[in-house]
Design a protein around this motif. Structure first.
Motif, mmCIF file in Angstrom:
data_model
loop_
_atom_site.group_PDB
_atom_site.id
_atom_site.type_symbol
_atom_site.label_atom_id
_atom_site.label_comp_id
_atom_site.label_asym_id
_atom_site.label_seq_id
_atom_site.Cartn_x
_atom_site.Cartn_y
_atom_site.Cartn_z
ATOM 1 N N ARG A 1 4.020 6.419 4.151
ATOM 2 C CA ARG A 1 3.546 6.678 3.172
ATOM 3 C C ARG A 1 3.173 7.390 2.439
ATOM 4 O O ARG A 1 4.073 8.273 2.321
ATOM 5 C CB ARG A 1 1.961 6.410 3.315
ATOM 6 N N TRP B 1 3.629 1.713 1.771
ATOM 7 C CA TRP B 1 4.194 2.512 3.194
ATOM 8 C C TRP B 1 5.352 1.850 3.450
ATOM 9 O O TRP B 1 5.921 0.756 2.767
ATOM 10 C CB TRP B 1 3.182 1.159 4.648
ATOM 11 N N TRP C 1 6.575 3.526 9.965
ATOM 12 C CA TRP C 1 6.017 3.590 8.871
ATOM 13 C C TRP C 1 5.780 5.174 8.680
ATOM 14 O O TRP C 1 4.570 5.417 8.985
ATOM 15 C CB TRP C 1 5.285 2.611 8.478
ATOM 16 N N ASP D 1 0.999 -1.333 -0.139
ATOM 17 C CA ASP D 1 -0.224 -0.065 -0.322
ATOM 18 C C ASP D 1 1.068 1.646 0.184
ATOM 19 O O ASP D 1 0.646 2.487 0.205
ATOM 20 C CB ASP D 1 -1.238 0.165 1.172
#
Length: 176
Positions: free
Chosen positions: A29, A7, A27, A5
């Motif tokens: 994104r 990340w 993390w 996704d």
């Protein structure tokens, strides 16, 4: 599932509880994440091999964590590979307090600043792993090797001078 996704990891800290290694990570994104690689549970020898391989291939360490129970030290690290730009950087691990201060002074005189500093205990000796870089950074104020009361005094007093913490690391080290 996070990388699928968009990340990517920017921080990982390892720690040991009751003989079990555990990890905490942060993390970010992005629609176009950087190329990245992360390793954990590395012995000092394994970390040195990863360090040699990745740095020779143009990767930059963005985070390193040293941890363990004093007799069984391990490292966790995150590397990013930046296309078209790479900061000047240097990294050191296994340094005691005096060696770390000397490395700090040397790298700062070369125009580098610490981007990661992590303390850990190895066989009863406080050790440091650090990454220094010339990547753009806000003004820095750095302290290490301070006691809990001194840290609290710094934490309480510095915001009034316009400073805010961006990184803090503590560990149960030796007192010598």
């Amino acid at each position: 599932t996070l990388p699928a996704d968009g990340w990517y990891p920017v921080l990982v800290n390892g720690y040991n509880v009751g003989g079990t290694d555990l990890y905490a990570s942060i993390w970010h994104r992005s629609a176009v994440p950087p190329l990245w690689s992360a390793q954990h549970g590395l012995t000092p020898q394994d970390y040195q091999c990863v360090f040699d391989e990745y740095s020779a291939a143009g990767w930059v360490p963005v985070w390193v964590s040293g941890f363990g129970d004093g007799d069984d030290v391990r490292f966790a690290c995150i590397w990013h590979r930046r296309q078209g730009w790479s900061p000047r950087w240097a990294a050191r691990h296994g340094l005691d307090h005096v060696q770390h201060q000397a490395a700090f002074d040397d790298f700062v005189s070369q125009g580098l600043h610490p981007s990661v500093v992590c303390g850990y205990n190895e066989h009863g000796t406080n050790r440091f792993v650090s990454v220094f870089t010339d990547a753009p950074s806000p003004s820095l104020w750095v302290r290490h090797g301070i006691s809990e009361p001194d840290y609290q005094a710094e934490f309480d007093g510095r915001p009034g001078e316009g400073w805010s913490p961006s990184q803090t690391n503590g560990w149960r080290g030796s007192t010598g």
